[in-house]
Design an enzyme around this catalytic site. Structure first.
Site, PDB file in Angstrom:
ATOM      1  N   PHE A 123      -7.926  14.185  13.836  1.00 15.90           N
ATOM      2  CA  PHE A 123      -7.645  15.253  14.793  1.00 15.90           C
ATOM      3  C   PHE A 123      -6.213  15.779  14.724  1.00 15.90           C
ATOM      4  O   PHE A 123      -5.938  16.856  15.255  1.00 15.90           O
ATOM      5  CB  PHE A 123      -7.964  14.790  16.215  1.00 15.90           C
ATOM      6  CG  PHE A 123      -9.434  14.586  16.452  1.00 15.90           C
ATOM      7  CD1 PHE A 123     -10.312  15.648  16.358  1.00 15.90           C
ATOM      8  CD2 PHE A 123      -9.937  13.328  16.734  1.00 15.90           C
ATOM      9  CE1 PHE A 123     -11.676  15.467  16.550  1.00 15.90           C
ATOM     10  CE2 PHE A 123     -11.293  13.134  16.933  1.00 15.90           C
ATOM     11  CZ  PHE A 123     -12.164  14.204  16.836  1.00 15.90           C
ATOM     12  N   GLU A 160      -5.469   7.891  -2.434  1.00 18.41           N
ATOM     13  CA  GLU A 160      -5.314   6.489  -2.051  1.00 18.41           C
ATOM     14  C   GLU A 160      -5.475   5.528  -3.226  1.00 18.41           C
ATOM     15  O   GLU A 160      -5.333   4.315  -3.055  1.00 18.41           O
ATOM     16  CB  GLU A 160      -6.335   6.126  -0.964  1.00 18.41           C
ATOM     17  CG  GLU A 160      -6.176   6.873   0.353  1.00 18.41           C
ATOM     18  CD  GLU A 160      -4.919   6.487   1.112  1.00 18.41           C
ATOM     19  OE1 GLU A 160      -4.398   5.376   0.884  1.00 18.41           O
ATOM     20  OE2 GLU A 160      -4.449   7.304   1.930  1.00 18.41           O
ATOM     21  N   HIS A 171       0.835  -1.204   0.000  1.00 15.08           N
ATOM     22  CA  HIS A 171       0.000   0.000   0.000  1.00 15.08           C
ATOM     23  C   HIS A 171       0.872   1.257   0.000  1.00 15.08           C
ATOM     24  O   HIS A 171       0.695   2.155  -0.835  1.00 15.08           O
ATOM     25  CB  HIS A 171      -0.903  -0.029   1.237  1.00 15.08           C
ATOM     26  CG  HIS A 171      -1.780   1.170   1.404  1.00 15.08           C
ATOM     27  ND1 HIS A 171      -3.131   1.148   1.138  1.00 15.08           N
ATOM     28  CD2 HIS A 171      -1.519   2.438   1.821  1.00 15.08           C
ATOM     29  CE1 HIS A 171      -3.655   2.336   1.376  1.00 15.08           C
ATOM     30  NE2 HIS A 171      -2.693   3.140   1.794  1.00 15.08           N
ATOM     31  N   GLU A 172       1.814   1.314   0.926  1.00 11.68           N
ATOM     32  CA  GLU A 172       2.660   2.507   1.017  1.00 11.68           C
ATOM     33  C   GLU A 172       3.556   2.651  -0.209  1.00 11.68           C
ATOM     34  O   GLU A 172       3.853   3.767  -0.650  1.00 11.68           O
ATOM     35  CB  GLU A 172       3.493   2.467   2.299  1.00 11.68           C
ATOM     36  CG  GLU A 172       2.675   2.466   3.583  1.00 11.68           C
ATOM     37  CD  GLU A 172       1.637   3.573   3.641  1.00 11.68           C
ATOM     38  OE1 GLU A 172       1.879   4.662   3.070  1.00 11.68           O
ATOM     39  OE2 GLU A 172       0.570   3.350   4.241  1.00 11.68           O
ATOM     40  N   TYR A 183      -7.049  14.136   7.565  1.00  8.57           N
ATOM     41  CA  TYR A 183      -8.267  13.443   7.164  1.00  8.57           C
ATOM     42  C   TYR A 183      -9.527  13.986   7.830  1.00  8.57           C
ATOM     43  O   TYR A 183     -10.561  13.318   7.820  1.00  8.57           O
ATOM     44  CB  TYR A 183      -8.138  11.946   7.460  1.00  8.57           C
ATOM     45  CG  TYR A 183      -7.267  11.208   6.478  1.00  8.57           C
ATOM     46  CD1 TYR A 183      -7.813  10.591   5.357  1.00  8.57           C
ATOM     47  CD2 TYR A 183      -5.897  11.138   6.647  1.00  8.57           C
ATOM     48  CE1 TYR A 183      -7.018   9.914   4.447  1.00  8.57           C
ATOM     49  CE2 TYR A 183      -5.090  10.467   5.745  1.00  8.57           C
ATOM     50  CZ  TYR A 183      -5.656   9.852   4.648  1.00  8.57           C
ATOM     51  OH  TYR A 183      -4.862   9.183   3.743  1.00  8.57           O
ATOM     52  N   HIS A 213       1.711   4.537  -2.821  1.00  8.23           N
ATOM     53  CA  HIS A 213       1.838   5.988  -2.639  1.00  8.23           C
ATOM     54  C   HIS A 213       3.188   6.465  -3.169  1.00  8.23           C
ATOM     55  O   HIS A 213       3.286   7.494  -3.851  1.00  8.23           O
ATOM     56  CB  HIS A 213       1.741   6.340  -1.153  1.00  8.23           C
ATOM     57  CG  HIS A 213       0.360   6.327  -0.598  1.00  8.23           C
ATOM     58  ND1 HIS A 213      -0.682   7.019  -1.168  1.00  8.23           N
ATOM     59  CD2 HIS A 213      -0.151   5.719   0.510  1.00  8.23           C
ATOM     60  CE1 HIS A 213      -1.777   6.840  -0.444  1.00  8.23           C
ATOM     61  NE2 HIS A 213      -1.486   6.052   0.568  1.00  8.23           N
TER      62      HIS A 213
END
Length: 767
Positions: A673, A562, A532-533, A677, A536
């Site tokens: 937070f 993504e 996945h990374e 996102y 990116h």
């Protein structure tokens, strides 16, 4: 007209240096630029942060915490001097003070000047931010927290101040269309960014907005620090000495737990064993611990992370949400969700909610059936906890069901997936699909930890270098934050410096480290995370855009970013790829065909439950940020719904087993937070629709047809990977697929429907 546009610069003075000289210096090599800064802002300090290595990379071996404040201060001084010069050269809109409308050439000059101005600060601050995430110390944390608000304020004010010049380009007839696509996007994206930073607001409101953004950034930093502190062994550790407590756990899990214990004599077989709330320890424990009361203890501790005492994030959550309501009010949006979505691929919050609702309706009944089957399986296996599985029972029994149904488990799979072998298989796949070769280059760059690797990416045919990347694979609780991510070290650009600067990426994971002197053995979920990374990283590294502000992932709509990462995960289930990246640690044999078949079949094991969990988090994020905008600070806080009540409201529709009343998972939800996102967690599902549909193009071509795969890979590379943020994500995807994405491929991947013969017109992702 052009002369009038330039006239504002010629008579201005900046710290004794003509702005024209400063702007020209922005285009020169770093050494020349430094000399100009010394003239314009005093003596320039030299430090490992300010002075890159000969390869243009951070000097990680020499950077010290005490360098941070003076280096960032110097970088900010230089940045602010450059801002003044840039505004003197380009500031003001057409008709303001006699300025004429800009020409196309001047518009291009403006976009390039912005990049040259921003790049030095981004390089310094990027290195500091990176180290704060992967090699944090108390001293580094303190330095980071001291300068972070100043960086946020400087960037916000710059975005506000450059708005008139960018708006003049946007509004001048024919000028925006006269720019090349990349520079046109720089203008469009920066105009929107400036508007979201308060450009165009009256001064008092603009200052209030800046203060709010600085406050949110500082609060987010405190939020992250509290989470990092709360998962250290000093904050919580479950130490076990009785072998009965770890009975049935895979040896790799016991070995990692023994390695984590402070007793240097601890072993996998004899213990003692230590488990923490860090995900690399917590998740295997929950899947494999047979002692139900210990699982309950760990689960209750996990959902209380950073919710008590000095590390309590509850007031920080309320502070951030209240400030975001004020931000929305100042910007004239109905709520913060619309502020967040404004620069994204989705047109508005209602469209996102509609997608989440459609997917929820598709998976809810299937998830309920899966849970009922899991409960029946658990009862057959001796479960006596009542008519329903508790939250701490689901991972354990799901793992047992997986083992019983597919003969899969960590002890079965992990011996095949050593990190070196997985890397070799992954690199072979990208060479086959995209025509690039990855070669080890350890020693070519300074690193921040001995475990960090460095690689170059080359064109497979010519051997020409196209990019490089760092890989930091292992968890280090206490100094490295959890999760996995790709970040930019250096962006591709022909605007900054001389010639073409090649991109460099950071790839960061948190897998279990090696124990006993052997190679690290990976859980399959860790394998998927690594792929996945790397997806990116490929979008950053294979960009063909030479304007750094929109090359790679820069400028890509957040809900499309993504796509390459989730696309790459699909290759983890391709049989030839699985054989290429596996070798049993003892026999050297690749993963057997029977296990490959079972692994592929297991992809839909409790998949509807997994989808429902992600939909819950996405819908919760939106619900928290769809509170009505409120300009008054006291009212924004006083009328804020209890965030934890919102959790339970959303859970009533999006979960099968309700959260505990005392659940405080929000206190560790860093995505929304303290990361990027906020009102954007839905991006994972939005992009998953894109990625499943994109991989379907390869399936349609034939995954085992090398020529067809290369043709599809070249098309994917030329569009999704190459164009970066230089083109809107919708246009990029249509260029690759010839149409908008359909939800059908995603639903088929989850076993929720068969592949449709044609994409559903009513179920597509577009703007």
């Amino acid at each position: 007209m052009a002369a009038a546009f330039r006239a504002g610069v010629m008579c201005a003075q900046v710290s004794g240096a003509a702005p024209g000289r400063v702007l020209k210096a922005l285009a020169r090599a770093p050494q020349a630029r430094a000399a100009v800064w010394r003239r314009s802002s005093g003596v320039r300090r030299s430090s490992a942060l300010l002075d890159a290595s000969p390869a243009g990379l951070p000097r990680f071996g020499a950077i010290k915490a005490e360098d941070v404040v003076p280096a960032v201060t110097t970088a900010l001084e230089e940045f602010q001097t450059g801002v003044a010069a840039l505004n003197a050269r380009f500031g003001g809109a057409a008709g303001d003070g006699g300025r004429a409308a800009p020409t196309v050439a001047e518009a291009a000059e403006l976009t390039d000047a912005i990049e040259r101005l921003y790049d030095p600060l981004s390089r310094v601050w990027g290195a500091v931010s990176h180290l704060n995430g992967v090699a944090q110390t108390p001293e580094l944390r303190a330095a980071y927290e001291e300068v972070q608000p100043r960086v946020t304020e400087a960037l916000t004010r710059f975005s506000q101040s450059v708005f008139p010049a960018l708006a003049a380009v946007r509004d001048a007839p024919g000028v925006l269309d006269g720019l090349d696509g990349a520079r046109r996007r720089v203008v469009e994206l920066n105009v929107l960014s400036a508007e979201l930073a308060g450009a165009g607001l009256p001064e008092a409101e603009r200052e209030a907005l800046t203060a709010l953004k600085v406050g949110v950034g500082a609060a987010g930093s405190r939020f992250t620090n509290n989470v990092m502190d709360a998962v250290t062994p000093q904050a919580f550790a479950l130490d076990l000495a009785d072998a009965a407590d770890v009975a049935g756990m895979p040896r790799s899990v016991r070995a990692a737990a023994a390695h984590a214990h402070e007793d240097e004599a601890a072993t996998a077989d004899a213990g003692p064993w230590r488990f923490t709330l860090d995900a690399s320890s917590f998740m295997p424990f929950m899947r494999h611990c047979r002692r139900r009361e210990l699982r309950e203890h760990m689960y209750r501790s996990y959902v209380a992370i950073a919710s008590t005492g000095d590390r309590d994030n509850q007031p920080i959550i309320r502070e951030i949400l209240a400030k975001r309501r004020q931000v929305a009010a100042l910007l004239g949006y109905p709520n913060y969700a619309e502020v967040s979505i404004a620069p994204k691929m989705a047109p508005d919050a209602a469209t996102v909610v509609a997608l989440l609702e459609r997917l929820r309706d598709k998976c809810y009944d299937a998830a309920r059936t899966e849970l009922a089957r899991l409960h029946a399986f658990a009862v057959d296996g001796g479960y006596d906890g009542g008519d329903a599985l508790a939250l701490w029972d689901v991972p354990f029994w799901s793992e047992r069901q997986l083992e019983a149904t597919f003969a899969l488990g960590d002890d079965v799979l992990q011996p095949y997936f050593s990190l070196p072998r997985v890397l070799a298989g992954m690199f072979a796949t990208v060479e086959r699909v995209f025509g690039v070769r990855v070669v080890a280059a350890d020693g070519d760059a300074e690193v921040w930890h001995p475990d960090v690797r460095f690689f170059h990416v080359e064109a497979a045919g010519s051997g020409e270098r196209v990019a490089s990347f760092f890989l930091d694979p292992y968890a280090r609780p206490g100094s490295k934050r959890g999760g996995a991510w790709m970040d930019v070290c250096v962006s591709r650009s022909s605007v900054v410096g001389e010639g073409l600067r090649l991109p460099v990426a950071y790839l960061v994971c948190n897998q279990s480290p090696p124990v006993g002197g052997g190679d690290a053995l990976m859980r399959f979920a860790e394998v998927e995370t690594l792929w996945h990374e790397f997806g990116h990283g490929l979008q950053h590294m294979l960009s063909e855009v030479d304007v750094g502000l929109v090359s790679g992932t820069s400028g890509v709509e957040w809900d499309a970013v993504e796509l390459p990462s989730q696309f790459m995960e699909n290759w983890c289930y391709h049989p030839p790829t699985l054989r290429a990246m596996t070798a049993h640690v003892e026999t050297g044999e690749p993963l057997p065909n029977a296990l490959i078949a079972n692994l592929r079949a297991s992809r839909v094991h409790n998949a509807a439950m997994a989808m429902l969990r992600q939909l819950f988090l996405a819908r919760l994020d939106l619900a928290l940020h769809m509170a009505p905008a409120e300009a008054d600070a006291d009212a924004a806080a006083a009328t804020l719904d209890d965030p934890f009540a919102v959790v339970h409201d959303v859970a009533a529709r999006y979960t099968l087993t309700r959260p505990l009343h005392e659940d405080r998972f929000l206190c560790q939800f860093m995505h929304i937070f303290s990361a990027s996102y906020a009102a954007g967690y839905y991006s994972y599902k939005w992009a998953e629709v894109l990625s499943a549909d994109a991989f379907a193009a390869f399936e349609e071509a034939g995954l085992d047809d090398d020529a067809a795969v290369r043709e599809a890979g070249d098309r994917f590379r030329r569009t999704v990977l190459a164009r970066g943020g230089a083109q809107h994500a919708t246009e990029v995807y249509r260029a690759f697929r010839g149409r908008d994405a359909s939800e059908d491929a995603l639903l088929a991947a989850y076993g929720l429907q068969s592949h449709a013969a044609a994409p559903s017109a009513s179920a597509s992702v577009s703007v």
